[in-house]
Design a protein around this motif. Structure first.
Motif, PDB file in Angstrom:
ATOM      1  N   GLY A 191      10.721   1.744   0.986  1.00  0.00           N
ATOM      2  CA  GLY A 191       9.268   1.675   1.055  1.00  0.00           C
ATOM      3  C   GLY A 191       8.562   2.184  -0.187  1.00  0.00           C
ATOM      4  N   THR A 192       9.311   2.807  -1.102  1.00  0.00           N
ATOM      5  CA  THR A 192       8.727   3.278  -2.365  1.00  0.00           C
ATOM      6  C   THR A 192       9.164   2.335  -3.478  1.00  0.00           C
ATOM      7  N   TRP A 193       8.273   1.413  -3.836  1.00  0.00           N
ATOM      8  CA  TRP A 193       8.615   0.381  -4.813  1.00  0.00           C
ATOM      9  C   TRP A 193       8.378   0.893  -6.236  1.00  0.00           C
ATOM     10  N   LYS A 194       9.393   0.707  -7.039  1.00  0.00           N
ATOM     11  CA  LYS A 194       9.321   1.133  -8.436  1.00  0.00           C
ATOM     12  C   LYS A 194       9.819   0.022  -9.353  1.00  0.00           C
ATOM     13  N   TRP A 195       9.243  -0.005 -10.547  1.00  0.00           N
ATOM     14  CA  TRP A 195       9.700  -0.931 -11.573  1.00  0.00           C
ATOM     15  C   TRP A 195      10.954  -0.372 -12.247  1.00  0.00           C
ATOM     16  N   VAL A 196      11.632  -1.216 -12.984  1.00  0.00           N
ATOM     17  CA  VAL A 196      12.897  -0.804 -13.602  1.00  0.00           C
ATOM     18  C   VAL A 196      12.707   0.295 -14.657  1.00  0.00           C
ATOM     19  N   ASP A 197      11.480   0.505 -15.156  1.00  0.00           N
ATOM     20  CA  ASP A 197      11.256   1.596 -16.125  1.00  0.00           C
ATOM     21  C   ASP A 197      10.907   2.899 -15.430  1.00  0.00           C
ATOM     22  N   GLY A 198      10.963   2.923 -14.080  1.00  0.00           N
ATOM     23  CA  GLY A 198      10.719   4.144 -13.324  1.00  0.00           C
ATOM     24  C   GLY A 198       9.290   4.344 -12.875  1.00  0.00           C
ATOM     25  N   THR A 199       8.373   3.501 -13.314  1.00  0.00           N
ATOM     26  CA  THR A 199       6.973   3.668 -12.900  1.00  0.00           C
ATOM     27  C   THR A 199       6.777   3.094 -11.503  1.00  0.00           C
ATOM     28  N   PRO A 200       5.965   3.781 -10.674  1.00  0.00           N
ATOM     29  CA  PRO A 200       5.742   3.282  -9.300  1.00  0.00           C
ATOM     30  C   PRO A 200       4.814   2.074  -9.293  1.00  0.00           C
ATOM     31  N   LEU A 201       4.972   1.234  -8.284  1.00  0.00           N
ATOM     32  CA  LEU A 201       4.073   0.092  -8.101  1.00  0.00           C
ATOM     33  C   LEU A 201       2.738   0.603  -7.571  1.00  0.00           C
ATOM     34  N   THR A 202       1.701   0.308  -8.303  1.00  0.00           N
ATOM     35  CA  THR A 202       0.354   0.650  -7.825  1.00  0.00           C
ATOM     36  C   THR A 202      -0.414  -0.655  -7.671  1.00  0.00           C
ATOM     37  N   THR A 203      -1.162  -1.008  -8.664  1.00  0.00           N
ATOM     38  CA  THR A 203      -1.853  -2.300  -8.692  1.00  0.00           C
ATOM     39  C   THR A 203      -1.692  -2.869 -10.087  1.00  0.00           C
ATOM     40  N   PRO A 204      -1.724  -4.165 -10.282  1.00  0.00           N
ATOM     41  CA  PRO A 204      -1.874  -5.160  -9.204  1.00  0.00           C
ATOM     42  C   PRO A 204      -0.544  -5.402  -8.492  1.00  0.00           C
ATOM     43  N   SER A 205      -0.620  -5.965  -7.300  1.00  0.00           N
ATOM     44  CA  SER A 205       0.575  -6.402  -6.571  1.00  0.00           C
ATOM     45  C   SER A 205       0.295  -7.795  -6.010  1.00  0.00           C
ATOM     46  N   TYR A 206       1.360  -8.560  -5.902  1.00  0.00           N
ATOM     47  CA  TYR A 206       1.182  -9.980  -5.525  1.00  0.00           C
ATOM     48  C   TYR A 206       2.136 -10.364  -4.381  1.00  0.00           C
ATOM     49  N   TRP A 207       2.140  -9.565  -3.318  1.00  0.00           N
ATOM     50  CA  TRP A 207       2.990  -9.846  -2.168  1.00  0.00           C
ATOM     51  C   TRP A 207       2.451 -11.080  -1.410  1.00  0.00           C
ATOM     52  N   TYR A 208       3.436 -11.872  -0.979  1.00  0.00           N
ATOM     53  CA  TYR A 208       3.070 -12.975  -0.094  1.00  0.00           C
ATOM     54  C   TYR A 208       2.674 -12.383   1.261  1.00  0.00           C
ATOM     55  N   SER A 209       1.951 -13.157   2.040  1.00  0.00           N
ATOM     56  CA  SER A 209       1.482 -12.701   3.349  1.00  0.00           C
ATOM     57  C   SER A 209       2.651 -12.207   4.199  1.00  0.00           C
ATOM     58  N   GLN A 210       2.474 -11.049   4.837  1.00  0.00           N
ATOM     59  CA  GLN A 210       3.461 -10.404   5.707  1.00  0.00           C
ATOM     60  C   GLN A 210       4.618  -9.778   4.923  1.00  0.00           C
ATOM     61  N   GLN A 211       4.557  -9.756   3.597  1.00  0.00           N
ATOM     62  CA  GLN A 211       5.615  -9.159   2.784  1.00  0.00           C
ATOM     63  C   GLN A 211       5.091  -7.866   2.141  1.00  0.00           C
ATOM     64  N   PRO A 212       6.008  -6.907   1.923  1.00  0.00           N
ATOM     65  CA  PRO A 212       7.451  -6.916   2.193  1.00  0.00           C
ATOM     66  C   PRO A 212       7.742  -6.581   3.659  1.00  0.00           C
ATOM     67  N   ASP A 213       8.810  -7.178   4.180  1.00  0.00           N
ATOM     68  CA  ASP A 213       9.136  -6.951   5.600  1.00  0.00           C
ATOM     69  C   ASP A 213      10.528  -6.381   5.800  1.00  0.00           C
ATOM     70  N   ASN A 214      11.264  -6.158   4.710  1.00  0.00           N
ATOM     71  CA  ASN A 214      12.600  -5.555   4.769  1.00  0.00           C
ATOM     72  C   ASN A 214      13.552  -6.335   5.679  1.00  0.00           C
ATOM     73  N   GLY A 215      13.413  -7.665   5.695  1.00  0.00           N
ATOM     74  CA  GLY A 215      14.329  -8.513   6.452  1.00  0.00           C
ATOM     75  C   GLY A 215      14.099  -8.509   7.941  1.00  0.00           C
ATOM     76  N   ARG A 216      12.905  -8.153   8.339  1.00  0.00           N
ATOM     77  CA  ARG A 216      12.629  -8.078   9.782  1.00  0.00           C
ATOM     78  C   ARG A 216      12.842  -9.433  10.462  1.00  0.00           C
TER      79      ARG A 216
END
Length: 257
Positions: A191-216
């Motif tokens: 649930g804690t999304w990070k980029w490969v350089d170690g920075t956390p995901l803040t904004t912008p984000s471009y999730w498709y509707s209902q994503q992320p769902d962790n394979g639900r």
């Protein structure tokens, strides 16, 4: 008797002549003495006049000396004032020069940086790389791998999986029209999304509707800890989908220049 008288007359004449000669010599002596005194008086008067003249000359010289000394003092003060003013102006000019030199060096550095970037942009991109807005190189693979294998490939190329920072960059990547891995994961902490350089995901984000769902909705592949850009199915911009890191996908590398 007559002889005696004549003899006495002669002696008397001799005495008178002698007395006359003495008187004459006495007068001459007195006259000579008087002339000597006169010359001495005259010499003394001349000497006194010369001394007076010398005193006048000395007084004038002293007055001129003091006058010139006063002028020299005034001129010295004026020169000192001018020197102080020039010194102050010199210091101000030196300060301005130092500031301008610093600004010049900064501008030179910025120009060199721009020229370096421009020179890099003029280079021919390696096969498979594309340039976006002159700031980054992007590589789109022609084969598919897991997320971890894809990242290893990017690292070998001196790059990493793409980090998306703007709408413009997201829209640019959509033009690849591939389901491709990007450099975003929550594999360390769910649930804690990070980029490969170690920075956390803040904004912008471009999730498709209902994503992320962790394979639900599709649990057969386990947890979905890696993100793909699903441009094949979901357009326009909202195209991020979390997916199992073990699936094979194309991938996008980014090299910042």
């Amino acid at each position: 008797m007559a002889d005696y008288v004549n003899k006495q007359v002669i002696e008397l004449n001799n005495i008178n002549e002698e007395n006359q000669n003495k008187a004459t010599r006495s007068v001459k002596t007195e006259t000579h003495r008087s002339d000597g005194r006169t010359r001495l008086y005259r010499l003394a008067a001349v000497c006194l006049g010369v001394l007076c003249l010398l005193q006048v000359i000395l007084n004038i010289s002293l007055r001129l000396a003091f006058y010139n000394r006063g002028n020299v003092t005034v001129e010295k003060d004026l020169l000192q004032t001018s020197y102080n003013t020039l010194t102050k102006e010199r210091d101000q000019l030196q300060t301005s020069y130092n500031i301008l030199t610093k600004e010049r060096d900064q501008l030179q550095k910025e120009r060199d940086d721009v020229m370096t970037k421009f020179s890099n942009l003029k280079q021919t991109c390696p096969e498979g790389w594309q340039i976006k807005l002159g700031s980054s190189w992007y590589f789109l693979s022609t084969e598919t791998k897991t997320w971890k294998e894809s990242r290893q490939d990017c690292l070998k190329r001196g790059a990493d999986l793409v980090i998306i920072n703007s709408d413009l960059e997201q829209e640019f990547l959509l033009s690849f029209n591939k389901r491709a891995w990007i450099g975003l994961t929550d594999s360390v902490t769910e649930g804690t999304w990070k980029w490969v350089d170690g920075t956390p995901l803040t904004t912008p984000s471009y999730w498709y509707s209902q994503q992320p769902d962790n394979g639900r909705d599709n649990p057969k592949y386990g947890e979905e800890d890696c993100v793909e850009l699903n441009t094949e199915s979901w357009l326009p911009v909202k195209a991020w989908n979390d997916q199992s890191c073990l699936l094979n996908r194309y991938w996008i590398c980014e090299k910042v220049v």
